[in-house]
Design a protein around this motif. Structure first.
Motif, PDB file in Angstrom:
ATOM      1  N   GLY A 176      68.162  -0.962 -26.217  1.00 56.92           N
ATOM      2  CA  GLY A 176      68.250   0.151 -27.147  1.00 56.92           C
ATOM      3  C   GLY A 176      69.541   0.074 -27.938  1.00 56.92           C
ATOM      4  N   ARG A 177      70.285   1.180 -27.983  1.00 57.64           N
ATOM      5  CA  ARG A 177      71.563   1.173 -28.696  1.00 57.64           C
ATOM      6  C   ARG A 177      72.675   0.521 -27.866  1.00 57.64           C
ATOM      7  NH1 ARG A 177      69.759   6.255 -29.799  1.00 57.64           N
ATOM      8  NH2 ARG A 177      71.391   7.329 -28.660  1.00 57.64           N
ATOM      9  N   ALA A 178      72.345   0.083 -26.665  1.00 54.53           N
ATOM     10  CA  ALA A 178      73.330  -0.597 -25.828  1.00 54.53           C
ATOM     11  C   ALA A 178      73.230  -2.107 -25.965  1.00 54.53           C
ATOM     12  CB  ALA A 178      73.140  -0.186 -24.365  1.00 54.53           C
ATOM     13  N   ARG A 179      72.764  -2.569 -27.113  1.00 56.49           N
ATOM     14  CA  ARG A 179      72.712  -4.018 -27.345  1.00 56.49           C
ATOM     15  C   ARG A 179      74.070  -4.533 -27.833  1.00 56.49           C
ATOM     16  NH1 ARG A 179      67.702  -2.382 -29.662  1.00 56.49           N
ATOM     17  NH2 ARG A 179      65.921  -3.097 -28.453  1.00 56.49           N
ATOM     18  N   THR A 180      74.339  -5.780 -27.524  1.00 53.68           N
ATOM     19  CA  THR A 180      75.560  -6.438 -27.977  1.00 53.68           C
ATOM     20  C   THR A 180      75.173  -7.681 -28.762  1.00 53.68           C
ATOM     21  OG1 THR A 180      76.705  -5.677 -25.983  1.00 53.68           O
ATOM     22  CG2 THR A 180      77.760  -7.439 -27.247  1.00 53.68           C
ATOM     23  N   ALA A 181      75.807  -7.888 -29.898  1.00 57.02           N
ATOM     24  CA  ALA A 181      75.509  -9.054 -30.725  1.00 57.02           C
ATOM     25  C   ALA A 181      75.949 -10.337 -30.018  1.00 57.02           C
ATOM     26  CB  ALA A 181      76.206  -8.936 -32.074  1.00 57.02           C
ATOM     27  N   ASP A 182      75.309 -11.430 -30.392  1.00 59.16           N
ATOM     28  CA  ASP A 182      75.683 -12.731 -29.836  1.00 59.16           C
ATOM     29  C   ASP A 182      77.048 -13.165 -30.369  1.00 59.16           C
ATOM     30  OD1 ASP A 182      73.269 -12.885 -28.454  1.00 59.16           O
ATOM     31  OD2 ASP A 182      72.249 -13.912 -30.111  1.00 59.16           O
ATOM     32  N   ALA A 183      77.668 -14.113 -29.660  1.00 59.86           N
ATOM     33  CA  ALA A 183      78.933 -14.681 -30.111  1.00 59.86           C
ATOM     34  C   ALA A 183      78.745 -15.297 -31.511  1.00 59.86           C
ATOM     35  CB  ALA A 183      79.395 -15.739 -29.108  1.00 59.86           C
ATOM     36  N   PRO A 184      79.804 -15.401 -32.303  1.00 59.21           N
ATOM     37  CA  PRO A 184      81.198 -15.297 -31.876  1.00 59.21           C
ATOM     38  C   PRO A 184      81.765 -13.879 -31.870  1.00 59.21           C
ATOM     39  CG  PRO A 184      81.122 -16.017 -34.150  1.00 59.21           C
ATOM     40  CD  PRO A 184      79.695 -15.952 -33.675  1.00 59.21           C
ATOM     41  N   TYR A 185      81.099 -12.909 -32.533  1.00 60.95           N
ATOM     42  CA  TYR A 185      81.631 -11.549 -32.581  1.00 60.95           C
ATOM     43  C   TYR A 185      80.685 -10.634 -31.823  1.00 60.95           C
ATOM     44  CZ  TYR A 185      84.374 -13.802 -36.201  1.00 60.95           C
ATOM     45  OH  TYR A 185      85.188 -14.672 -36.877  1.00 60.95           O
TER      46      TYR A 185
ATOM     47  N   LEU B 123      75.668  -5.104 -19.089  1.00 58.93           N
ATOM     48  CA  LEU B 123      75.177  -4.041 -18.218  1.00 58.93           C
ATOM     49  C   LEU B 123      73.659  -3.965 -18.267  1.00 58.93           C
ATOM     50  CD1 LEU B 123      75.548  -1.534 -16.423  1.00 58.93           C
ATOM     51  CD2 LEU B 123      75.844  -0.184 -18.517  1.00 58.93           C
ATOM     52  N   THR B 124      73.108  -4.059 -19.463  1.00 50.83           N
ATOM     53  CA  THR B 124      71.652  -4.034 -19.616  1.00 50.83           C
ATOM     54  C   THR B 124      70.991  -5.161 -18.831  1.00 50.83           C
ATOM     55  OG1 THR B 124      71.808  -3.017 -21.811  1.00 50.83           O
ATOM     56  CG2 THR B 124      69.770  -4.183 -21.293  1.00 50.83           C
ATOM     57  N   ALA B 125      71.560  -6.349 -18.922  1.00 51.08           N
ATOM     58  CA  ALA B 125      70.993  -7.498 -18.209  1.00 51.08           C
ATOM     59  C   ALA B 125      71.027  -7.288 -16.702  1.00 51.08           C
ATOM     60  CB  ALA B 125      71.743  -8.765 -18.596  1.00 51.08           C
ATOM     61  N   ARG B 126      72.133  -6.721 -16.202  1.00 57.04           N
ATOM     62  CA  ARG B 126      72.206  -6.471 -14.760  1.00 57.04           C
ATOM     63  C   ARG B 126      71.187  -5.423 -14.333  1.00 57.04           C
ATOM     64  NH1 ARG B 126      77.702  -7.585 -15.720  1.00 57.04           N
ATOM     65  NH2 ARG B 126      78.221  -5.420 -16.195  1.00 57.04           N
ATOM     66  N   MET B 127      71.035  -4.380 -15.140  1.00 55.24           N
ATOM     67  CA  MET B 127      70.065  -3.343 -14.807  1.00 55.24           C
ATOM     68  C   MET B 127      68.643  -3.902 -14.843  1.00 55.24           C
ATOM     69  SD  MET B 127      71.632   0.009 -16.789  1.00 55.24           S
ATOM     70  CE  MET B 127      70.493   1.187 -16.019  1.00 55.24           C
ATOM     71  N   ALA B 128      68.340  -4.725 -15.837  1.00 52.48           N
ATOM     72  CA  ALA B 128      67.003  -5.317 -15.934  1.00 52.48           C
ATOM     73  C   ALA B 128      66.735  -6.230 -14.746  1.00 52.48           C
ATOM     74  CB  ALA B 128      66.858  -6.081 -17.246  1.00 52.48           C
ATOM     75  N   GLY B 129      67.731  -7.036 -14.358  1.00 52.09           N
ATOM     76  CA  GLY B 129      67.559  -7.909 -13.213  1.00 52.09           C
ATOM     77  C   GLY B 129      67.331  -7.131 -11.927  1.00 52.09           C
ATOM     78  N   HIS B 130      68.068  -6.043 -11.777  1.00 49.04           N
ATOM     79  CA  HIS B 130      67.900  -5.197 -10.593  1.00 49.04           C
ATOM     80  C   HIS B 130      66.508  -4.573 -10.586  1.00 49.04           C
ATOM     81  CE1 HIS B 130      69.327  -2.857  -7.200  1.00 49.04           C
ATOM     82  NE2 HIS B 130      68.931  -1.742  -7.783  1.00 49.04           N
ATOM     83  N   ALA B 131      66.052  -4.108 -11.749  1.00 48.08           N
ATOM     84  CA  ALA B 131      64.722  -3.510 -11.840  1.00 48.08           C
ATOM     85  C   ALA B 131      63.637  -4.518 -11.462  1.00 48.08           C
ATOM     86  CB  ALA B 131      64.486  -2.973 -13.252  1.00 48.08           C
ATOM     87  N   ARG B 132      63.747  -5.725 -11.988  1.00 44.42           N
ATOM     88  CA  ARG B 132      62.753  -6.759 -11.661  1.00 44.42           C
ATOM     89  C   ARG B 132      62.781  -7.089 -10.169  1.00 44.42           C
ATOM     90  NH1 ARG B 132      64.536  -8.955 -16.909  1.00 44.42           N
ATOM     91  NH2 ARG B 132      62.768  -8.838 -18.367  1.00 44.42           N
ATOM     92  N   GLY B 133      63.970  -7.076  -9.581  1.00 46.43           N
ATOM     93  CA  GLY B 133      64.078  -7.342  -8.155  1.00 46.43           C
ATOM     94  C   GLY B 133      63.388  -6.281  -7.317  1.00 46.43           C
TER      95      GLY B 133
END
Length: 407
Positions: free
Chosen positions: A56-65, A196-206
Motif C-alpha cells: 500500500g502506502r508503505a512501499r519503498t522505491a528500488d535503489a539507488p534512491y 517491514l512489509t516483506a517481513r510481515m508477508a513472510g510471516h503471514a505465509r508461514g
C-alpha cells in the motif's frame, strides 16, 4: 472432515469444525496485520492485493534512491510496536544518532531557530483540549496568538493538513503531545518500509495465509467474513456505500537527493506554515548512494492550491536548512497525495464518528480513516485488530488463541 474425541461415549467421534474462511482485501499495513492476526487464531485466510507488490502506502522505491511514499516512522509508544516486536517483525532499526539532535531546526519568522516557542511545550502538557473547539482558538486562549499559530503549523507533521489549527483541539493536541516528547518516539525501519512489509508477508505465509497479488476484487466473496483494508475511496466503490467518507488532507511531497554537504540540518520543521523536511540518510545511509543524502518532506496544501504551491513552500525549508541544495541535487521527485494521509477530525468529531469497522453482513473495514484510535499508522493497526476480533466473533468455528501461533 476431521474427527475429535468422543466425550459422550457414543462410539462416533464428533466432527471437528473446519476452520472458517476469511478474506482480506488489501495488502498494505492494515491488510497484512489483519491476515496475520486472523491466521494466528486458526482462520483459513486469503489476502488479495490489486497491485503487483504488497505494501500500500508503505512501499519503498528500488535503489539507488529508496524513498517511501512520504515520510514514514513507527511510534514506539503505539499499540503496534509491541505487537510487531513480539513477532520479530520490526527487524533492524535505524536509530537516530543523538549527536544529530543538535541539527533539528525550526523555520520561524522566516529564519531557522534552534528551539520552538516555549509555549508549544506548555500546550503539550494540557489534558483539557476540547473536542468541539478548533485547535487555534483553544491554543490562543492558552498561550497567545503567535504560539498558537506556530503550534498548529508544527502539528502538520502528523496531520499533513494545510491548516491544522482548524481541526479539533483534542485531535491536534494529542498529536502535539506525541511528537514533542523528551525521548523521541519515532523509530525508522532500516532499508525503508518495504522491508517491514516483506517481513510481515513472510510471516503471514508461514502461518498459511494465501497471498495473491495483481488480483483486483470487484465483488465481495459470497461466503465467510471479509475485511476490506483499502483506501476509503476504494472501499466506498467496492461496497457501493456513499456513506464511507471522512475528512483527510492534500499534501505536496518532495524527494531530493543531494551531494553531501557540511552544515546540513537533520530536520527542518515549518512553524510559519505546516511543512517538514527530513534527511532520512542521517539514520539510514543505505537509502542513497555513497556520498549523497536523501531528503524527504511534505507540505499541506489547501483545496484551492496546486502541487506547485506546496513545493514552493517546501523549497523555502530546503533553502533554510540545506544551503546550496539546488547545485548539489543529483535526483528529484515531486508528487501530490490526496486523501491518502489518514483521517483528520474536525471540531465536534472524534475517531468514534468515523466510518464504523463493522459494516454488517460479515463485512469489516480496516485502514487509517475508520473508527479506531491512534496516530498515523496506529489507526490502521488498531482497526485491523478490531476487525479480526469482530470477524472471529461472527465465525464460531475459529478458536481464538492468545498470542502468536508457533510454526
Amino acid at each position: 472432515m476431521a474427527r475429535t474425541a468422543d466425550p459422550a461415549g457414543t462410539g462416533h467421534p464428533a466432527p471437528r469444525p473446519a476452520p472458517a474462511r476469511l478474506t482480506v482485501i488489501g495488502g498494505g499495513f492494515a491488510g497484512l496485520t489483519a491476515a496475520i492476526s486472523a491466521a494466528e487464531a486458526g482462520a483459513d485466510v486469503t489476502l488479495y492485493e490489486a497491485h503487483r507488490t504488497l505494501g500500500g502506502r508503505a512501499r519503498t522505491a528500488d535503489a539507488p534512491y529508496r524513498t517511501n511514499e512520504g515520510p514514514h516512522a513507527l511510534y514506539s509508544r503505539g499499540p503496534h510496536w509491541a505487537w510487531l516486536a513480539q513477532r520479530g517483525l520490526t527487524g533492524p532499526l535505524a536509530p537516530l544518532p543523538l549527536r544529530e539532535g543538535a541539527r533539528l531546526r525550526f523555520f520561524h519568522g522566516g529564519a531557522l531557530r534552534r528551539t520552538p516557542p516555549l509555549g508549544i511545550l506548555r500546550l503539550r502538557t494540557r489534558r483539557d483540549a476540547p473536542v468541539d473547539q478548533d485547535f487555534h482558538t483553544w491554543a490562543a486562549g492558552q498561550a497567545g496568538e503567535r504560539t498558537a499559530r506556530a503550534a498548529a503549523h508544527y502539528a502538520g507533521v502528523t496531520t499533513f493538513h494545510h491548516d491544522p489549527g482548524s481541526l479539533s483541539a483534542a485531535f491536534v493536541q494529542e498529536r502535539l503531545r506525541r511528537t514533542t516528547t523528551l525521548v523521541p518516539e519515532a523509530r525508522y525501519i532500516r532499508g525503508g518500509w518495504s522491508e517491514l512489509t516483506a517481513r510481515m508477508a513472510g510471516h503471514a505465509r508461514g502461518l498459511g495465509v494465501r497471498i495473491e497479488t495483481g488480483a483486483r476484487v470487484g465483488t465481495l466473496p459470497e461466503s465467510g467474513p471479509v475485511i476490506v483494508a483499502t483506501q476509503l475511496e476504494s472501499a466506498r466503490a467496492l461496497l457501493k456505500d456513499d456513506g464511507l467518507t471522512w475528512s483527510s488532507a492534500r499534501t505536496a511531497l518532495i524527494d531530493v537527493a543531494v551531494r553531501t554537504g557540511r552544515g546540513d540540518a537533520f530536520l527542518v520543521s515549518g512553524l510559519d506554515f505546516p511543512g517538514w523536511v527530513e534527511r532520512f540518510t542521517t539514520q539510514d545511509p543505505g537509502l542513497a548512494p555513497r556520498g549523497e543524502q536523501l531528503l524527504q518532506g511534505q507540505v499541506g496544501i489547501g483545496p484551492g492550491e496546486q502541487r506547485a504551491d506546496g513545493i514552493r513552500r517546501a523549497e523555502r525549508l530546503l533553502d533554510a536548512g540545506f544551503p546550496g541544495w539546488r547545485a548539489r541535487t543529483t535526483w528529484r521527485r515531486d508528487s501530490l497525495a490526496t486523501g491518502r494521509t489518514g483521517a483528520v477530525d474536525l471540531p465536534g468529531t472524534t475517531w468514534r464518528d468515523r466510518p464504523a469497522i463493522d459494516r454488517g453482513h460479515g463485512v469489516y473495514l480496516a485502514g487509517d480513516q475508520v473508527a479506531a484510535p491512534g496516530v498515523l499508522c496506529e489507526v490502521s493497526f488498531s482497526s485491523a485488530i478490531e476487525a479480526v476480533s469482530l470477524a472471529l466473533a461472527s465465525a464460531p468455528a475459529i478458536r481464538n488463541t492468545a498470542g502468536p501461533r508457533r510454526t
